[in-house]
Design an enzyme around this catalytic site. Structure first.
Site, PDB file in Angstrom:
ATOM      1  N   ASP A 144       0.818  -1.207   0.000  1.00 33.20           N
ATOM      2  CA  ASP A 144       0.000   0.000   0.000  1.00 33.20           C
ATOM      3  C   ASP A 144       0.849   1.254   0.000  1.00 33.20           C
ATOM      4  O   ASP A 144       2.051   1.197   0.158  1.00 33.20           O
ATOM      5  CB  ASP A 144      -0.844   0.038   1.282  1.00 33.20           C
ATOM      6  CG  ASP A 144      -2.119  -0.739   1.138  1.00 33.20           C
ATOM      7  OD1 ASP A 144      -2.559  -0.944   0.001  1.00 33.20           O
ATOM      8  OD2 ASP A 144      -2.673  -1.130   2.174  1.00 33.20           O
ATOM      9  N   LYS A 166      -3.477   3.187  -2.497  1.00 30.34           N
ATOM     10  CA  LYS A 166      -4.577   4.114  -2.772  1.00 30.34           C
ATOM     11  C   LYS A 166      -4.175   5.487  -2.290  1.00 30.34           C
ATOM     12  O   LYS A 166      -3.578   5.620  -1.247  1.00 30.34           O
ATOM     13  CB  LYS A 166      -5.828   3.696  -2.003  1.00 30.34           C
ATOM     14  CG  LYS A 166      -6.341   2.348  -2.405  1.00 30.34           C
ATOM     15  CD  LYS A 166      -7.298   1.826  -1.365  1.00 30.34           C
ATOM     16  CE  LYS A 166      -7.572   0.348  -1.608  1.00 30.34           C
ATOM     17  NZ  LYS A 166      -7.953  -0.340  -0.420  1.00 30.34           N
ATOM     18  N   MET A 277      -8.063   8.977   9.693  1.00 32.57           N
ATOM     19  CA  MET A 277      -8.752   9.454   8.477  1.00 32.57           C
ATOM     20  C   MET A 277      -9.686  10.615   8.816  1.00 32.57           C
ATOM     21  O   MET A 277     -10.791  10.697   8.289  1.00 32.57           O
ATOM     22  CB  MET A 277      -9.541   8.305   7.818  1.00 32.57           C
ATOM     23  CG  MET A 277      -8.644   7.186   7.321  1.00 32.57           C
ATOM     24  SD  MET A 277      -9.554   5.837   6.572  1.00 32.57           S
ATOM     25  CE  MET A 277      -9.920   4.841   8.003  1.00 32.57           C
TER      26      MET A 277
HETATM   27  N1  SAH Z   1      -4.359   0.014   9.493  1.00 28.36           N
HETATM   28  C1  SAH Z   1      -3.782   1.325   9.740  1.00 28.36           C
HETATM   29  C2  SAH Z   1      -4.792   2.431   9.527  1.00 28.36           C
HETATM   30  C3  SAH Z   1      -5.287   2.547   8.110  1.00 28.36           C
HETATM   31  S1  SAH Z   1      -6.368   3.918   7.892  1.00 28.36           S
HETATM   32  C4  SAH Z   1      -3.180   1.362  11.136  1.00 28.36           C
HETATM   33  O1  SAH Z   1      -3.413   0.466  11.950  1.00 28.36           O
HETATM   34  O2  SAH Z   1      -2.413   2.280  11.399  1.00 28.36           O
HETATM   35  C5  SAH Z   1      -5.266   5.153   7.338  1.00 28.36           C
HETATM   36  C6  SAH Z   1      -5.126   6.258   8.364  1.00 28.36           C
HETATM   37  O3  SAH Z   1      -4.176   5.878   9.358  1.00 28.36           O
HETATM   38  C7  SAH Z   1      -4.615   7.552   7.839  1.00 28.36           C
HETATM   39  O4  SAH Z   1      -5.622   8.328   7.240  1.00 28.36           O
HETATM   40  C8  SAH Z   1      -4.103   8.210   9.103  1.00 28.36           C
HETATM   41  O5  SAH Z   1      -5.172   8.691   9.879  1.00 28.36           O
HETATM   42  C9  SAH Z   1      -3.505   7.026   9.820  1.00 28.36           C
HETATM   43  N2  SAH Z   1      -2.067   6.863   9.589  1.00 28.36           N
HETATM   44  C10 SAH Z   1      -1.442   5.761   9.162  1.00 28.36           C
HETATM   45  N3  SAH Z   1      -0.112   5.923   9.119  1.00 28.36           N
HETATM   46  C11 SAH Z   1       0.114   7.184   9.537  1.00 28.36           C
HETATM   47  C12 SAH Z   1       1.284   7.968   9.727  1.00 28.36           C
HETATM   48  N4  SAH Z   1       2.497   7.468   9.472  1.00 28.36           N
HETATM   49  N5  SAH Z   1       1.153   9.234  10.186  1.00 28.36           N
HETATM   50  C13 SAH Z   1      -0.050   9.746  10.454  1.00 28.36           C
HETATM   51  N6  SAH Z   1      -1.200   9.049  10.289  1.00 28.36           N
HETATM   52  C14 SAH Z   1      -1.120   7.796   9.850  1.00 28.36           C
END
Ligand code: SAH
Length: 372
Positions: A144, A166, A277
């Site tokens: 991803d 995406k 998000m």
């Molecule tokens: N499965 C992932 C979340 C996926 S949804 C998890 O457990 O982290 C995607 C959202 O995760 C983004 O819109 C943001 O809100 C957050 N996110 C993921 N990585 C991030 C990062 N390095 N810095 C800030 N927000 C992050």
């Protein structure tokens, strides 16, 4: 001991058969070595065909032939050989003092396997040992946009890498298509890794991919990852719980706005609120929480691009965060933290009201992070 070998231009002799040794062969080819494969004489069934870059070698016909063979290379690798052959090769390597290592064989089941791997929030150091092993054994990796992608060549050398990432609002590859690709790859006998940002089961649609595999009769396992919901606040110095400050945290996706009932319950529950998000709907969320009784002075932190060199932490209050985020051009990906724990992000935390103070605050927090 942390030993790393530069094998570029070196001769590596692998003992095994093509299919079980395919991952090992791919890794040594990717290291730049000249790779030879010594396989036992074929006894009826097809041994599989190695990649055209691998040079086939026959088993020696005479006892002294083994020593001659191993002394012509820099490294010998044992993958899947009979105990008798193993004894002979080990003895030959010891006699001529050639390095010998053992490596695991890849799966040769007709039906492959899918592993959903949580890749953590983007920092390679936050990958688990299990994740590293799964990547190393993969024939193909579907990855991803979020999550650690920049070191795939190092973690899964020789594996096929497929970007199904995406960007917000634009689906490069649809979810249905991703699921179809995972199943098709596994059905062709490949060991498949689906690498996801954070944890696969936290807003990662991991559950849907597991169901799709099971429905298709493909075995699937899940390797948990470090979720951004906890690690990104931590990277900004914010613990999601803290004794006598917050004993619960709620993680929510604000991809679509919360309804009034959800907002009311959220305020009633108290504790820390972690929003993923949530940048697009931040004004709606802040106004909604205030409408349901949350204090305007409640501290809010927005941490953008956690674990990257562009990590930025913005601290504001519930009643100022919308304006501040707008003025600073806060963007996705970001984690929003709402709660008293935000005060713990600085030693002597003060929640700045003016923009000038805020800029200083980001600066101080991000400098401190870079120094640690
Ligand atoms: N499965 C992932 C979340 C996926 S949804 C998890 O457990 O982290 C995607 C959202 O995760 C983004 O819109 C943001 O809100 C957050 N996110 C993921 N990585 C991030 C990062 N390095 N810095 C800030 N927000 C992050």
């Amino acid at each position: 001991m942390d030993l790393s070998l530069d094998l570029a231009g070196r001769r590596v002799l692998v003992f095994g058969t093509a299919r079980p040794a395919r991952r090992v062969l791919a890794r040594y080819l990717a290291s730049g070595a000249t790779v030879y494969l010594a396989s036992p004489p074929v006894d009826g069934h097809s041994p599989g065909r190695p990649s055209p870059q691998v040079r086939p070698v026959e088993y020696p016909h005479f006892p002294h032939g083994w020593r001659d063979l191993v002394s012509a290379v820099d490294l010998v690798v044992l993958v899947d050989v009979s105990p008798g052959t193993e004894r002979i090769v080990v003895a030959a390597c010891a006699t001529v003092r050639v390095w010998l290592v053992r490596e695991p064989a890849a799966s040769v089941a007709a039906l492959g396997h899918v592993t959903l791997v949580g890749g953590g929030p983007g920092d390679g150091g936050l990958l688990t040992v299990a994740a590293i092993q799964a990547l190393r054994d993969a024939d193909v990796v579907f990855f991803d946009r979020l999550g650690p992608n920049d070191r795939l060549d190092e973690w899964c050398p020789g594996a096929e890498q497929v970007n199904v990432g995406k960007t917000p609002g634009y689906h490069a590859v649809s979810q249905a298509e991703i699921e179809r690709m995972l199943v098709a790859s596994a059905r062709s006998g490949q060991t498949v890794v689906r690498l996801k940002g954070g944890d696969p089961f936290v807003f990662g649609r991991g559950g849907e991919e597991v169901i799709a595999c099971r429905k298709a009769g493909v075995t699937v396992t899940v390797i948990s990852g470090v979720t951004s919901a906890i690690s990104v606040p931590a990277a900004a110095g914010i613990p999601v719980t803290h004794r006598e400050v917050s004993r619960l945290f709620t993680v929510l996706s604000a991809h679509t706005p919360l309804d009034e009932e959800e907002l009311r319950h959220l305020v009633g529950l108290g504790g820390t609120i972690v929003v993923l998000m949530g940048i697009g709907t931040l004004p709606h969320l802040a106004a909604g929480l205030a409408r349901h009784g949350m204090a305007g002075s409640m501290p809010v932190a927005v941490i953008e691009r956690g674990f990257s060199i562009q990590q930025r932490t913005t601290v504001a209050r519930l009643d100022t965060v919308t304006a501040v985020a707008g003025q600073l051009g806060v963007r996705s990906p970001a984690v929003v933290v709402i709660g008293e724990v935000v005060r713990l992000s600085q030693n002597e935390a003060t929640i700045a009201d003016g923009l000038e103070g805020l800029e200083l605050l980001h600066h101080a927090a991000d400098l401190a992070r870079q120094q640690t």
